[in-house]
Structures are given as C-alpha cells and as structure tokens.
Design an enzyme around this catalytic site. Structure first.
Site, PDB file in Angstrom:
ATOM      1  N   GLU A  89       0.733  -1.183   0.130  1.00 49.80           N
ATOM      2  CA  GLU A  89       0.023   0.012  -0.056  1.00 49.80           C
ATOM      3  C   GLU A  89       0.910   1.281   0.041  1.00 49.80           C
ATOM      4  OE1 GLU A  89      -2.770  -0.319   3.231  1.00 49.80           O
ATOM      5  OE2 GLU A  89      -4.019  -1.466   2.096  1.00 49.80           O
ATOM      6  N   GLU A 117      -6.514  -8.383  -0.082  1.00 49.83           N
ATOM      7  CA  GLU A 117      -6.811  -8.095   1.302  1.00 49.83           C
ATOM      8  C   GLU A 117      -8.356  -7.901   1.517  1.00 49.83           C
ATOM      9  OE1 GLU A 117      -4.610  -5.471   3.973  1.00 49.83           O
ATOM     10  OE2 GLU A 117      -2.787  -5.797   2.946  1.00 49.83           O
TER      11      GLU A 117
HETATM   12  C1  GAL Z   1      -4.153  -2.853   5.058  1.00 52.42           C
HETATM   13  C2  GAL Z   1      -2.855  -3.297   5.040  1.00 52.42           C
HETATM   14  C3  GAL Z   1      -2.679  -4.462   6.267  1.00 52.42           C
HETATM   15  C4  GAL Z   1      -3.568  -4.035   7.384  1.00 52.42           C
HETATM   16  C5  GAL Z   1      -4.703  -3.915   6.901  1.00 52.42           C
HETATM   17  C6  GAL Z   1      -5.700  -3.782   8.182  1.00 52.42           C
HETATM   18  O1  GAL Z   1      -4.247  -1.610   5.037  1.00 52.42           O
HETATM   19  O2  GAL Z   1      -2.159  -3.552   4.073  1.00 52.42           O
HETATM   20  O3  GAL Z   1      -1.137  -4.598   6.516  1.00 52.42           O
HETATM   21  O4  GAL Z   1      -2.776  -3.127   8.115  1.00 52.42           O
HETATM   22  O5  GAL Z   1      -4.765  -2.739   6.334  1.00 52.42           O
HETATM   23  O6  GAL Z   1      -7.011  -3.533   7.671  1.00 52.42           O
END
Ligand code: GAL
Length: 656
Positions: free
Chosen positions: A154, A306
């Site tokens: 990110e 994710e």
């Molecule tokens: C994303 C990030 C992850 C974790 C996640 C939590 O932004 O890539 O490492 O922090 O959010 O929602």
C-alpha cells in the site's frame, strides 16, 4: 508474453491471506498449515512486514526462519506470494539514517514506531530496499513454493523534506524545461509567486494562506511517480531473478495517492485491499465500485489481496461481519472478476497495533465462527473455481475516472468543499449498480468505442486529448452523460474560457454558464420531476439546441437542470439517488443497454462473468429470483428451473 495471474491460479481461485508467522512460535506454524489445508488455503503472502527479522542490523541477513517456512508451506501445497519487506524499515534505519524518514507539510518527522515511515526520495532508503530485495530474490528464486512477488505494501507516503524537495525540482525541470514554462503552468503571477531559480521551489509546505493549486497538483503527480519509481526498482530486481513469475503491489481502494491507471500498467497482476464497513448500507455497492475499478485497471482477472474476515480496528467503531456476509462479499468479488480471494491476515495477532483486527483464524480459534465460515468459503470457492477462473466480464457502460482530475478538483480554494469526488463517483456508480447495469471504469483518453454508454460523473480536469476523445465518441454514435464540474480546467488547472470547454458547451447546447450555485448541507433544489443535491448551475441554453429539464422555483427557476442534445447529456446538479438511477437507466435503455436480468427483487445483485450468472442476496430475508429456463447451480450442484431462492446473504452461481 509477460507472466500473469493465470500462471499462478492455473484454473483455481487463490484463497488465503497475509501470513505473519514471525509473530508466533514455530509450533503454531504446524497448526497453521494443518488448518490451512482444512480451509482449502492455497496461497499466502509472506514477509510483508519482516524487514527487522530479515535484517536485524544493517547488512545482516537472517533467512533461516523463512527457509523453514517456505519449505513447510511447500510441503503442504500452499503457494507463496513473497513480499519485499520495504514498507516498514527497521528502527535502526531511522536511527542511523534520519534522511530516510519522511516529513509532513508542517516539517514534522514521521518517526519509526509505526510503519511506512520511509521517504520515497531517500537515496539511503532506496539503497537498503534494493539490497534486501536483491538478496531475497536471489535466495528464493528457485524455491518451489514461490508463485508471485508482492512489492512493498500500500504505497501511500508523502514527503515534504529536503531530499524530496530536491527530487521535486528535478522532476519539475524534466517536465517543464524552463522556469518560464513552470511559472506559466502554475500561474505564479497570482500573489507574486514567480520563481527566479529552481532552487527556490519547495514541496507545498504549509504557507500562511492557501497553497498554489498548480504546485499542489504537480506535487501529487510527483509523489505518485516517485513511489512508482521505488516500486519498479524493486520489481525490476525480482524480475531479473524470476522473469517467469508475476509481480504485484497492492492498492488501497479508491486511494488518492497514486495514479492507478499508470501504476496498473507496470504490474503483471493488479491487486487491491478492500474493507467495506459491514454496517454501511452502501457497503456492498462501495465494494462493487472498487471491484469494477480494479478489474478495469487489470483489464481482466484481478486479485483481492486483502479483506477482513471479521472486524477491522481502524474505524471509530468496528463491527464484525454478521454470519454469511464474509462469504457473500467474497463471492461478489469473484462475480466482478477476482481470481483470488485473500485476507489480512491468516491468524489474528495477539500483540501489536492490529490485535483487534480480525484474522481468518480469530482469537476464538479454529472452533470460532469466523474460521468455520472461512472453511466453508474455501470449499465453495473450490466448487466453482475451474468454471470461473480466467473468465471475463463484458460491460456496455464505462464510467470515466482520472486521478489527475481528482487531485486538481480537490483544491482548498474550490467553491464547495462539500463536493467530494469519491462521493460523486460513488453516487453515479450506485445508480448504475442499483439499475443492474454492469460498468467498467475507463481513463478519459482510452478507446471508448466498445461501450454503448459512457458516463462522466465529474472530470473537472480534461486534457485536450480527452476532450477530443469524448467528442469523437459521440460523433461516432456513442451516448455520453456528464455530471457537473466537467471540463472546467485544462491539464495545468487553468480555467477554460467560459468555465467549461467551448466544445463541450456546444455538445450539450449550452450558450453561457453564468454562475455555479453550490448547495449547502441538507439543501436540495427542485427540478421538474426530482430534487437535485450538492450543486446547481445558472445555465443559458443555446436557443433551440437542447431539450431540457428545468429547475423549479428559487433563483434558477426555469433554467435547465438537465440538458440533452442528440446523444449528449449534461446534469448540472446531482439528482437524488432514485432520480439518478431512473435517469441513467432510461438513457441506457435508449442506448440499447440492458440490465443483467429483469425482475430482480430488491437487494439482489446480478453479474454475468463468462457463461455464469452470479446472484447475490444482500438482504437478511430469503428472496426468490426469476431466472427463466433451466440452469445448473454450481454451489449446490442441483438444477433450478425458472426461479432460484436465495437465503440470508445467499449466493447462487448459475450455468445455463
Ligand atoms: C491494510 C494493510 C494491512 C493491514 C490492514 C488492516 O491497509 O495493508 O497490513 O494493516 O490494512 O485493515
């Protein structure tokens, strides 16, 4: 041909998540792989935040633990997306090399102790990042578990420090060549800002009063480019070692900091992180928007890198996902083109900033509802995978979107800070989504000839070539619908004469745009047949040129709220949701665009992907959906004729 997601999926849907085993004793790793197998996990992302483990002191290398993990995962048939750990430098780096730390617009240092505390412009940071990437790539290039590379995480930092300032100047010199050109592009005659030397130029640090919009816009472009340089530098290293493996970096959903069109071209696999709020009544639609955008960036299948199996922990109040919602939203991503359904993270952490953020295995353990639902999802995905993986979605509608226009329109000196670009985009996407019209996103300079309908929620900045593209599109028979604040400025953020490009005014039948009339919070404006929100305009139409829908009452009484000339429509206000939906549905029908399915009950989403029809019930009550004919339902393996019933948050995948 460059490697792609298909090389990794090989007919499967990737299922898994970020795996951070360095937080756990080695015994737990063995339980992990056992549970992964149980859940059908076939892919994990390793090493995203492992830098201080891999390089505990400058130049040291500790690969033993990672060797053991890679082997263990391979033995259990789990593929590894290996991350370069460069999103979170170890504390020693900031301590020994303060030049690696970024500064905000107030000059404050962003210290270690969190993450992403690196300056994209720091030569020292880049040197360390390249070195660890090189060694990681060399060590694991031949490892059989390795399936893909994940660069950083990110990318999102801005830096206003001295090294960034020098890089900004270099970037500007390259872009403009001469100070005269820069002064002209930034309009520096306003407020006596003319530069006499490149050295006088700074990132937009906090001034006494409003910033120069040209400087801010170029700084955003510069930041996106610098982060991309960091990313491609690491990409090139891993590619040298493994030219046959695809490379990705994960985007945040509809994130302002990167020119997502440009970045996507540099990746083999486009991936995104997506966390709609389970309590948000528009959560599913916001998810669909990001999925449509990501698919369009990828120009095909993409990776959900994710999502959360339960609550996140970064909203004010963080709600879990009610039973069934995780499965529903995962299938929504697949319906909209994802070939990978992954999570942050595999096992919920017991320590650290995100210990209350869910994992696939929650604090409740394998018996907990979260893992039980994950297991069911893994099995369901496996049931449809071979028929879904690699297939495509065709859309007759394109929504135009451009980060540069977003950046330019976001300036503090705009007429209404209530006009929030992502919300305007969301309102238009929602109208199409609720009308069951599948839409791609496209860049305003893309070839649009494959679309029957092009909608422009708001492109405040339109380049000359984008304008020419839109005009050519309508000339060749395309139907175009534009929202307010479109075509206002050129690529330097210079207002076009008349407040809207003359060719666009001609296209819509606008003679004069006298004034913009933004609306206050809670204020609406009556138009014939609907109410407008957020914005209105005092427009004088060209006599006889356009059909119009007028404003009713108030200052703008009788003036056009909507204009239409042939196949070009202009909306000078944002109609309330129902009105925007029926307006766009009507225009789409006129352009020959059909909804995915007729007669869908409220709350049911339908998407066609390849030969399959996905039906998603976003409600808690069972619904019966008319589906004329006989179809095979792939999740149950049964045949359905003429109707299918979906339970609470139910999903059906039909093949005719
Ligand atoms: C994303 C990030 C992850 C974790 C996640 C939590 O932004 O890539 O490492 O922090 O959010 O929602």
């Amino acid at each position: 041909m460059s490697p792609s997601l298909a090389d990794v999926t090989r007919g499967r849907i990737l299922f898994g998540g970020d795996y951070n085993p360095e937080q756990w004793p080695e015994e737990t790793w063995h339980e992990d792989v056992r549970l992964m197998k149980e859940a059908g996990v076939n892919s994990v992302t390793l090493g995203v935040f492992s830098w201080s483990r891999l390089e505990p002191e400058p130049g040291a290398r500790e690969f033993g633990w990672l060797d053991r993990l890679m082997d263990l995962l391979h033995e259990h048939g789990v593929g590894v997306v290996l991350a370069t750990p460069t999103a979170s430098p170890p504390p020693w780096m900031g301590r020994l090399h303060p030049d690696t730390l970024p500064r905000d617009a107030d000059g404050r240092v962003e210290w270690w102790g969190g993450r992403q505390h690196f300056s994209h412009s720091s030569a020292t940071y880049r040197r360390y990042a390249a070195a660890i990437t090189e060694d990681l790539a060399a060590r694991y290039a031949g490892h059989p578990a390795l399936t893909m590379w994940h660069i950083n995480n990110e990318y999102c930092t801005f830096d206003h420090g001295d090294e960034a300032a020098a890089a900004f100047r270099r970037w500007l010199r390259e872009k403009y060549g001469t100070l005269d050109a820069l002064n002209s592009a930034w309009g520096t005659d306003f407020w006596s800002q003319g530069y006499d030397t490149w050295d006088g130029i700074l990132p937009p640090r906090r001034p006494h009063y409003m910033k120069n919009p040209g400087q801010v816009l170029d700084f955003r472009r510069f930041t996106s480019d610098m982060l991309l340089e960091c990313c491609t530098a690491e990409r090139d290293i891993v590619r040298r070692h493994t030219p046959h493996l695809p490379v990705t970096t994960n985007f945040m959903p509809l994130w302002t900091g990167q020119d997502g069109w440009r970045w996507a071209r540099e990746e083999d696999v486009v991936s995104v992180d997506l966390y709609p709020d389970p309590r948000d009544p528009l959560g599913a639609q916001r998810g669909a928007l990001v999925q449509d955008l990501t698919r369009s960036q990828a120009r095909g299948p993409w990776m959900l890198m994710e999502q959360a199996a339960g609550p996140v922990n970064w909203r004010g109040v963080n709600h879990p996902k009610p039973r069934g919602l995780n499965r529903l939203w995962s299938f929504q991503a697949v319906a909209r083109g994802a070939d990978a359904v992954c999570y942050f993270q595999w096992r919920q952490s017991r320590q650290g900033a995100e210990k209350f953020h869910s994992g696939m295995v929650s604090h409740a353990g394998p018996e907990g509802r979260t893992f039980q639902e994950v297991k069911r999802l893994g099995a369901d995905l496996a049931r449809v995978a071979d028929q879904v993986s690699g297939t495509r979605i065709t859309a007759d509608v394109a929504i135009l979107h451009d980060w540069h226009s977003w950046w330019a329109g976001d300036h503090e000196g705009r007429l209404s800070t209530r006009v929030d670009y992502p919300e305007v985009l969301t309102a238009w996407h929602r109208a199409l989504w609720e009308a069951h019209l599948t839409a791609d996103f496209a860049h305003p300079e893309d070839d649009l000839s494959g679309y029957r309908l092009v909608v422009v929620p708001q492109l405040y900045l339109l380049t000359d070539s984008a304008l020419a593209n839109l005009l050519a599109y309508t000339r060749e028979g395309g139907t175009l619908v534009c929202g307010f604040l479109t075509g206002v400025v050129d690529e330097d953020d210079r207002v076009r004469p008349g407040g809207m490009d003359a060719r666009l005014r001609e296209l819509f039948g606008i003679r004069t745009l006298h004034e913009w009339w933004p609306l206050d919070a809670g204020e609406t404006v009556a138009c014939e047949g609907f109410r407008g929100t957020l914005w209105s305009e005092e427009i004088e139409p060209a006599p006889g040129a356009a059909e119009t829908v007028p404003y009713r009452g108030g200052e703008l009484d009788g003036l056009p709220a909507v204009l239409r000339r042939d196949r070009a429509w202009y909306l000078s206000t944002l109609p309330e949701p129902d009105a925007l939906r029926s307006l766009l549905a009507g225009i789409a029908a006129g352009a020959g665009v059909r909804p995915v399915l007729d007669g869908l009950p409220h709350g049911v989403e339908a998407v066609r992907r390849g030969d399959l029809l996905f039906l998603l019930n976003h409600g808690r009550e069972p619904v019966t959906v008319p589906v004329p004919g006989t179809h095979r339902e792939l999740l149950d393996g049964t045949d359905v004729t003429d109707t299918v019933t979906l339970g609470r948050y139910g999903v059906a995948v039909l093949r005719s």
